[in-house]
Scaffold this active site. Structure first.
Site, PDB file in Angstrom:
ATOM      1  CB  THR A 149      21.876  19.910  22.174  1.00 60.46           C
ATOM      2  OG1 THR A 149      22.568  19.699  23.407  1.00 60.46           O
ATOM      3  CG2 THR A 149      20.461  20.296  22.511  1.00 60.46           C
ATOM      4  CB  SER A 189      18.145  24.834  30.094  1.00 61.48           C
ATOM      5  OG  SER A 189      18.289  24.549  28.715  1.00 61.48           O
ATOM      6  CE1 TYR A 231      19.319  25.277  22.251  1.00 60.95           C
ATOM      7  CE2 TYR A 231      20.655  24.268  23.974  1.00 60.95           C
ATOM      8  CZ  TYR A 231      20.389  24.476  22.638  1.00 60.95           C
ATOM      9  OH  TYR A 231      21.176  23.891  21.680  1.00 60.95           O
ATOM     10  CG  HIS A 232      19.524  21.640  26.958  1.00 59.83           C
ATOM     11  ND1 HIS A 232      20.024  22.530  27.883  1.00 59.83           N
ATOM     12  CD2 HIS A 232      20.555  21.308  26.158  1.00 59.83           C
ATOM     13  CE1 HIS A 232      21.314  22.714  27.643  1.00 59.83           C
ATOM     14  NE2 HIS A 232      21.664  21.998  26.606  1.00 59.83           N
ATOM     15  CE  LYS A 257      18.703  23.058  19.556  1.00 58.34           C
ATOM     16  NZ  LYS A 257      18.847  23.347  18.133  1.00 58.34           N
TER      17      LYS A 257
HETATM   18  N1  LIG Z   1      27.460  25.861  19.336  1.00 60.93           N
HETATM   19  C1  LIG Z   1      27.334  24.734  20.026  1.00 60.93           C
HETATM   20  O1  LIG Z   1      28.178  24.393  20.879  1.00 60.93           O
HETATM   21  C2  LIG Z   1      26.149  23.842  19.786  1.00 60.93           C
HETATM   22  C3  LIG Z   1      26.076  22.630  20.471  1.00 60.93           C
HETATM   23  C4  LIG Z   1      24.979  21.785  20.248  1.00 60.93           C
HETATM   24  C5  LIG Z   1      23.995  22.165  19.362  1.00 60.93           C
HETATM   25  N2  LIG Z   1      24.088  23.362  18.722  1.00 60.93           N
HETATM   26  C6  LIG Z   1      23.008  23.738  17.791  1.00 60.93           C
HETATM   27  O2  LIG Z   1      23.556  24.082  16.541  1.00 60.93           O
HETATM   28  C7  LIG Z   1      22.790  25.141  15.943  1.00 60.93           C
HETATM   29  C8  LIG Z   1      23.711  26.287  15.564  1.00 60.93           C
HETATM   30  O3  LIG Z   1      24.367  26.770  16.724  1.00 60.93           O
HETATM   31  P1  LIG Z   1      25.340  28.018  16.674  1.00 60.93           P
HETATM   32  O4  LIG Z   1      26.294  27.844  17.790  1.00 60.93           O
HETATM   33  O5  LIG Z   1      25.837  28.224  15.297  1.00 60.93           O
HETATM   34  O6  LIG Z   1      24.321  29.177  17.079  1.00 60.93           O
HETATM   35  P2  LIG Z   1      24.254  30.721  16.596  1.00 60.93           P
HETATM   36  O7  LIG Z   1      23.319  31.402  17.517  1.00 60.93           O
HETATM   37  O8  LIG Z   1      25.604  31.288  16.421  1.00 60.93           O
HETATM   38  O9  LIG Z   1      23.583  30.567  15.156  1.00 60.93           O
HETATM   39  C9  LIG Z   1      22.216  30.355  14.968  1.00 60.93           C
HETATM   40  C10 LIG Z   1      21.776  31.233  13.820  1.00 60.93           C
HETATM   41  O10 LIG Z   1      20.397  31.003  13.595  1.00 60.93           O
HETATM   42  C11 LIG Z   1      19.741  32.248  13.418  1.00 60.93           C
HETATM   43  N3  LIG Z   1      18.338  32.046  13.828  1.00 60.93           N
HETATM   44  C12 LIG Z   1      17.865  31.862  15.093  1.00 60.93           C
HETATM   45  N4  LIG Z   1      16.541  31.731  15.066  1.00 60.93           N
HETATM   46  C13 LIG Z   1      16.157  31.816  13.768  1.00 60.93           C
HETATM   47  C14 LIG Z   1      14.910  31.761  13.107  1.00 60.93           C
HETATM   48  N5  LIG Z   1      13.760  31.613  13.773  1.00 60.93           N
HETATM   49  N6  LIG Z   1      14.880  31.871  11.754  1.00 60.93           N
HETATM   50  C15 LIG Z   1      16.030  32.054  11.051  1.00 60.93           C
HETATM   51  N7  LIG Z   1      17.240  32.131  11.628  1.00 60.93           N
HETATM   52  C16 LIG Z   1      17.304  32.000  12.977  1.00 60.93           C
HETATM   53  C17 LIG Z   1      20.515  33.221  14.281  1.00 60.93           C
HETATM   54  O11 LIG Z   1      20.373  34.562  13.879  1.00 60.93           O
HETATM   55  C18 LIG Z   1      21.942  32.719  14.122  1.00 60.93           C
HETATM   56  O12 LIG Z   1      22.620  33.363  13.073  1.00 60.93           O
HETATM   57  C19 LIG Z   1      21.735  25.538  16.973  1.00 60.93           C
HETATM   58  O13 LIG Z   1      20.519  24.913  16.652  1.00 60.93           O
HETATM   59  C20 LIG Z   1      22.275  24.982  18.264  1.00 60.93           C
HETATM   60  O14 LIG Z   1      21.257  24.685  19.168  1.00 60.93           O
HETATM   61  C21 LIG Z   1      25.141  24.202  18.902  1.00 60.93           C
END
Ligand SMILES: NC(=O)c1ccc[n+]([C@@H]2O[C@H](COP(=O)([O-])OP(=O)(O)OC[C@H]3O[C@@H](n4cnc5c(N)ncnc54)[C@H](O)[C@@H]3O)[C@@H](O)[C@H]2O)c1
Length: 390
Positions: free
Chosen positions: A144, A179, A181-182, A185
């Site tokens: 991120t 955070s 979370y960040h 990453k």
């Molecule tokens: N959505 C955003 O705005 C955004 C921005 C920057 C980065 N990201 C990154 O992109 C990725 C996807 O984000 P998203 O918005 O689709 O999130 P999301 O929570 O909708 O999807 C993540 C999926 O991963 C699954 N998951 C979580 N932990 C797991 C594990 N240990 N093993 C297997 N599956 C697991 C969850 O069940 C979920 O279906 C994440 O890594 C997130 O940090 C998202």
């Protein structure tokens, strides 16, 4: 190509699975379903109704004739993960599968520790499985832009050239996240970089901005292929929250002064960026970093855009500033580089167009599903224990 999509049932993972399947790739999803479990446990809901993974993949086959296979499993379960990678032999792994929000990680100790365990240990397992069973596989990992924080200098793509006491080096760009979370990453990024170096494996770390939008060419094929639209205080990003607030005549809640500036990207561009990363893999032992965003906005600018679009739809909106529940600068310099993906051929979609044509209209269409108790922030960075409203 054979592509494993970890987290392929999530907001981004599901449309990405369909996008790559339609391009002719063989797709396998691995997902623990932790995201859906959170909603069930806490009575949260996606604004747009979504089908379960079994039904999604069935409808995809019915509509396109293409198969997307899936396994319910957790990256922290090494026997299952390594068996999956050994058996499938993916040429690329797109790793979305992490706990993905800052507020979740700041609820209390349990949620902070879960975030570290799930994200950092899960990714360590992915790295070991690649090393042991699939050395040529390209890991495309979602990081991120929040890893960098808000430094008072331009943010480069992963690395910075530094001259110090007459000597020069190219070093990882300093990270100052805001955070747990960040931070998870950031730890992932360091672990992946180290693994590439010692084991000769290749990875792309995509430092992604906040993603908005929920419509892609593939989700439009059938309503049962929709991806989630989160608007709550934990998973809902600020633009989604503002659009939902405008639709129900609730003030747009700006945290603090609203000068917090971040990078953003349309969901359709996310799909394309990941395809570009897969089509143009790094060299062996290379740890490559792309900043995956297309535009930069402050919270105040976003509230003004939503307010302006609302007027066009004859909706009255008020903007209300709340005490900031987060610990972050509310007025700061922000300028980040994003040339790598543009140079590979990314053609950006723009946020202003999407707010009116897609997000606001979707919020109005699903007005009856909005639970406004889920929007106001109850997770405060300074509190030791936060309580979620039900
Ligand atoms: N959505 C955003 O705005 C955004 C921005 C920057 C980065 N990201 C990154 O992109 C990725 C996807 O984000 P998203 O918005 O689709 O999130 P999301 O929570 O909708 O999807 C993540 C999926 O991963 C699954 N998951 C979580 N932990 C797991 C594990 N240990 N093993 C297997 N599956 C697991 C969850 O069940 C979920 O279906 C994440 O890594 C997130 O940090 C998202």
């Amino acid at each position: 190509m054979k592509i494993l999509i970890i987290g392929g049932d999530g907001y981004l993972g599901w449309p990405q699975a369909m996008y790559l399947s339609k391009k002719g790739h063989t797709i396998l999803i691995l997902d623990s379903l932790m995201r859906r479990e959170f909603d069930l446990k806490n009575n949260f809901n996606s604004l747009v109704s979504i089908e379960n993974v079994k039904e999604r993949t069935r409808v995809w086959k019915e509509k396109t004739g293409l198969e997307i296979h899936y396994i319910i499993g957790d990256t922290r379960d090494y026997p299952l993960l390594s068996k999956t990678i050994k058996g499938f032999q993916p040429e690329a792994i797109v790793h979305f599968g992490e706990q993905r929000t800052a507020p979740y990680s700041m609820i209390d100790r349990e949620h902070a520790v879960f975030t570290m365990d799930n994200n950092v240990i899960g990714t360590m397992n992915v790295l070991y499985a690649i090393k042991d069973f699939c050395q040529d596989c390209h890991l495309v990992k979602l990081g991120t832009m929040g890893e960098y924080g808000t430094p008072n200098i331009d943010i480069e793509e992963g690395y910075i050239e530094i001259e110090h006491k007459g000597r020069k080096d190219k070093l990882p760009y300093p990270k100052q996240p805001s955070s747990f979370y960040h931070l998870s990453k950031v730890h992932d990024s360091h672990n992946i970089m180290f693994a590439c170096k010692i084991w000769n494996i290749k990875a792309t770390d995509l430092n992604q901005g906040v993603v908005y939008g929920h419509e892609t060419e593939e989700t439009e094929i059938d309503p049962r292929l929709a991806t989630r639209f989160d608007y709550d205080q934990i998973y809902g990003t600020v633009l989604n929250r503002f659009c939902v607030q405008a639709a129900i005549g609730y003030p747009l809640t700006v945290y603090g002064k609203g000068g917090q500036t971040r990078s953003y990207i349309n969901i359709q561009d996310t799909m394309r960026c990941i395809e570009l990363a897969i089509e143009n893999p790094p060299h062996k032992a290379e740890f490559r970093v792309f900043n995956q965003f297309t535009e930069i906005f402050s919270i105040n600018q976003l509230s003004e855009i939503v307010s302006h679009c609302s007027q066009e739809l004859n909706l009255k909106v008020e903007i209300r500033h709340l005490d900031n529940p987060r610990v972050e600068s509310e007025k700061h310099y922000y300028n980040a580089v994003n040339t790598n993906l543009i140079n590979l051929g990314l053609k950006p979609h723009y946020l202003r167009n999407t707010v009116l044509t897609s997000l606001m209209k979707e919020a109005l269409r699903n007005k009856s599903r909005i639970n406004n108790k889920l929007i106001d922030p109850s997770v405060n960075w300074r509190k030791i224990k936060n309580i979620l409203p039900q």
